[in-house]
Design an enzyme around this catalytic site. Structure first.
Site, PDB file in Angstrom:
ATOM      1  N   HIS A  67       0.786  -1.198  -0.049  1.00 26.64           N
ATOM      2  CA  HIS A  67       0.130   0.149  -0.066  1.00 26.64           C
ATOM      3  C   HIS A  67       0.821   1.269  -0.021  1.00 26.64           C
ATOM      4  O   HIS A  67       0.518   2.365  -0.657  1.00 26.64           O
ATOM      5  CB  HIS A  67      -0.773  -0.010   1.086  1.00 26.64           C
ATOM      6  CG  HIS A  67      -1.636   1.319   1.440  1.00 26.64           C
ATOM      7  ND1 HIS A  67      -1.450   2.061   2.474  1.00 26.64           N
ATOM      8  CD2 HIS A  67      -2.855   1.676   0.756  1.00 26.64           C
ATOM      9  CE1 HIS A  67      -2.269   3.250   2.398  1.00 26.64           C
ATOM     10  NE2 HIS A  67      -3.080   2.869   1.445  1.00 26.64           N
ATOM     11  N   GLU A  70       2.142   1.936  -3.395  1.00 25.20           N
ATOM     12  CA  GLU A  70       1.145   2.355  -4.198  1.00 25.20           C
ATOM     13  C   GLU A  70       0.968   3.815  -4.293  1.00 25.20           C
ATOM     14  O   GLU A  70       0.870   4.618  -4.874  1.00 25.20           O
ATOM     15  CB  GLU A  70      -0.330   1.982  -3.769  1.00 25.20           C
ATOM     16  CG  GLU A  70      -1.359   2.489  -4.435  1.00 25.20           C
ATOM     17  CD  GLU A  70      -2.716   2.594  -3.601  1.00 25.20           C
ATOM     18  OE1 GLU A  70      -3.268   3.825  -3.414  1.00 25.20           O
ATOM     19  OE2 GLU A  70      -3.102   1.670  -2.910  1.00 25.20           O
ATOM     20  N   HIS A  71       1.200   4.546  -2.850  1.00 25.69           N
ATOM     21  CA  HIS A  71       1.069   6.013  -2.782  1.00 25.69           C
ATOM     22  C   HIS A  71       2.259   6.666  -3.544  1.00 25.69           C
ATOM     23  O   HIS A  71       2.062   7.572  -3.864  1.00 25.69           O
ATOM     24  CB  HIS A  71       1.037   6.114  -1.089  1.00 25.69           C
ATOM     25  CG  HIS A  71      -0.148   6.052  -0.748  1.00 25.69           C
ATOM     26  ND1 HIS A  71      -0.790   7.343   0.129  1.00 25.69           N
ATOM     27  CD2 HIS A  71      -1.205   5.441  -0.554  1.00 25.69           C
ATOM     28  CE1 HIS A  71      -2.011   7.017   0.496  1.00 25.69           C
ATOM     29  NE2 HIS A  71      -2.242   5.793   0.339  1.00 25.69           N
ATOM     30  N   GLU A 142      -4.086   8.318   7.722  1.00 26.22           N
ATOM     31  CA  GLU A 142      -4.891   7.363   7.100  1.00 26.22           C
ATOM     32  C   GLU A 142      -5.414   6.260   8.128  1.00 26.22           C
ATOM     33  O   GLU A 142      -6.365   5.615   8.153  1.00 26.22           O
ATOM     34  CB  GLU A 142      -4.765   6.708   5.693  1.00 26.22           C
ATOM     35  CG  GLU A 142      -5.679   6.024   5.075  1.00 26.22           C
ATOM     36  CD  GLU A 142      -4.971   5.609   3.638  1.00 26.22           C
ATOM     37  OE1 GLU A 142      -5.169   4.434   3.140  1.00 26.22           O
ATOM     38  OE2 GLU A 142      -3.964   6.342   2.996  1.00 26.22           O
TER      39      GLU A 142
END
Length: 428
Positions: A67, A70-71, A142
Site C-alpha cells: 500500500h 502504491e502511494h 489514514e
C-alpha cells in the site's frame, strides 16, 4: 491480438501479451464517450515475505509496504502523476487489496497521452529517504482514521480471527509502527520484484480503436528496458488449522447500536483456473438463496427486528484464501448470531427448500452482470487476472447461465463441512 466475439451481447474483447510479458486486454464500447484504463500488478498486502529480485534469500518486509508503494509511485522527482492526468482531463486513482495493486484513470479525451502517463508513472519509480519519510505521516493519519471506523474494525476483527497466523489478518495499510520501518531501499526491492511487466496487466475499456491503442502501448513499452523476467518467489506463511480459529470476540467502540460480523473460513481446496470461477459463482448464488432480501430467511428475520437494512453478506475467493461474511447492526446480537448460525447449520436442507427460487435468483445475478456491462469501470475491474486464468466479466456471465441447482448443493456440502466460523461483536 486474440479476438473473442460475444455475438449475443454485441461485444468483442482483444487480448495479447507483449514481448516483455505485459498482458493487454482491450474492449471497444461503441457509443461510449468515456474510456477507463486500469493497470494491475499481482502483488498485495499479504505478499510481505519474498525473495527480492536478484537475491537468493527471503526477506520479511514491513506490513503495509504494498500500500505504501502504491502511494509513492505517483510522486516523481519534479512532478506528481495526478497533475499530469489533470492536464489532460483525466481522473486518476489507485488501490491496494490483499493480493493486487491497481492504478487507474477515466477520461473522455487524450487517451494516448493518459495511457502514456499511466504506463510511465507505474513503470518509472522514484523514491528517496526524504519523500518516504514525508509519506509516513500521511499514511499514518489514514491508518488512524480507520482505527476509529467501527465498520472497518469489525471487518478486520473478523478476518483476524479467521486467519490468526496468516498475513491476511493484517490491515492492508499496515500499522503506524510497521510503516515507520519502511525505507526507500525496501520500496525498490518490492517494486523490482513484483512490478515486472510479466506480473502486470493493462485493461482498457471504452471509446477506443484496438489496433491503434495497442500500437500506442507497444510503442511506449519498446522504449523501456526491464531486463529479463525472473520468477517471483513468495514465501508461504504458516497456515492456521480449524483449532486455531478464534470462536468469538467482543469489543467496545463508539457506536450507537451493536455491530455483529459472522465469518466463515473454508478449509477445502478451491479449484484452480476457470473451475475456481465456477466454484466462486456457485458459492455466491448459495448465499443469495439463503440470505438475499427476497429470501424467506431475510423476510422472517427482518419482520422480527433481528436484522435491518444494514444487513449484508459477501463471499470472497482470494489467492490462497476463501471466506464469507454475514454482518449488520442489531439491537439483539445474541439472537442475530443464533438465528444466522442455525440457518448455516441447516444450509443443505434450507437450500432444497428454496429450489423453486433458484431460477429467479440466478436471473437476478445475470441481470446484475448484464447491467454491469454498461459500465466501463465494472468491465475493467472484473478482470480476474491470474486468479481465474484471466477470466472476464463475460466468462462470469457464461458460468451463471450454465450453472445448475445441483452445483450449489455440491459446493455447499463441501464448503460447510470443511469450514470454521467466528463472530466479532462491537458494542457501544
Amino acid at each position: 491480438m486474440n479476438k473473442q466475439v460475444y455475438d449475443r451481447l454485441g461485444e468483442t474483447i482483444y487480448q495479447t501479451t507483449l514481448a516483455n510479458g505485459l498482458k493487454v486486454i482491450l474492449m471497444p464500447k461503441a457509443g461510449f464517450h468515456k474510456t477507463f484504463a486500469i493497470m494491475t500488478t499481482d502483488y498485495g498486502s499479504i505478499d510481505n515475505e519474498f525473495v527480492p529480485r536478484g537475491q537468493t534469500e527471503p526477506v520479511r518486509f514491513p506490513d503495509g509496504i504494498a500500500h505504501f508503494l502504491e502511494h509513492k509511485l505517483f510522486e516523481k522527482k519534479d512532478h506528481d502523476a495526478f497533475d499530469l492526468f489533470g492536464q489532460y482531463g483525466a481522473s486518476a486513482n489507485a488501490f491496494t487489496s490483499f493480493t493486487q495493486t491497481s492504478y487507474l484513470f477515466s477520461t473522455t479525451s487524450h487517451l494516448k497521452e493518459n495511457l502514456n502517463i499511466l504506463l510511465d508513472f507505474v513503470q518509472q519509480p522514484y523514491f528517496t529517504a526524504a519523500t518516504v519519510n514525508k509519506e509516513k505521516g500521511i499514511i499514518g493519519q489514514e491508518i488512524q482514521m480507520y482505527d476509529d471506523d467501527p465498520g472497518w474494525q469489525s471487518y478486520f476483527g473478523m478476518i483476524g480471527q479467521l486467519y490468526p497466523k496468516e498475513p491476511l489478518h493484517i490491515d492492508i495499510a499496515g500499522t503506524v509502527a510497521s510503516i515507520d520501518k519502511i525505507t526507500a531501499d525496501d520500496l525498490y526491492a518490492a517494486y523490482n520484484t513484483f512490478y515486472q511487466p510479466s506480473n502486470t496487466s493493462l485493461v482498457v475499456v471504452g471509446q477506443l480503436d484496438p489496433e491503434e491503442t495497442l500500437d500506442w502501448v507497444t510503442g511506449n513499452q519498446a522504449g523501456k528496458d526491464f531486463g529479463p523476467a525472473e520468477p517471483i518467489k513468495r514465501i508461504p506463511s504458516p497456515q492456521a488449522t480449524p483449532a486455531d480459529i478464534v470462536p468469538a470476540m467482543t469489543r467496545h467502540l463508539s457506536v450507537t447500536r451493536p455491530k455483529v460480523s459472522i465469518g466463515i473460513r473454508g478449509f477445502n481446496e478451491v479449484p484452480s483456473g476457470r473451475d475456481g470461477l465456477d466454484y466462486s459463482v456457485a458459492m455466491s448464488l448459495m448465499f443469495d438463496l439463503l440470505f438475499n432480501d427476497t429470501s424467506d430467511n431475510y423476510l422472517r428475520l427482518y419482520d422480527a427486528n433481528v436484522i435491518d437494512d444494514s444487513f449484508g453478506y459477501d463471499f470472497q475467493v482470494q489467492r490462497g484464501a476463501q471466506f464469507a461474511q454475514l454482518a449488520g447492526d442489531t439491537d439483539d446480537p445474541e439472537t442475530f448470531i443464533s438465528e444466522l448460525t442455525a440457518i448455516l447449520d441447516d444450509a443443505p436442507a434450507q437450500l432444497k427448500g428454496a429450489e423453486s427460487q433458484f431460477e429467479l435468483v440466478k436471473r437476478e445475478a445475470i441481470g446484475r452482470i448484464i447491467g454491469a456491462i454498461n459500465s466501463v469501470e465494472a468491465i475493467a475491474n472484473q478482470y480476474d487476472g491470474p486468479l481465474f486464468a484471466g477470466a472476464t466479466i463475460f466468462d462470469e456471465l457464461a458460468t451463471l447461465e450454465r450453472i445448475q441447482f445441483t452445483d450449489l448443493i455440491d459446493v455447499t456440502q463441501t464448503f460447510l463441512t470443511n469450514s470454521q466460523r467466528t463472530t466479532y461483536t462491537v458494542l457501544p
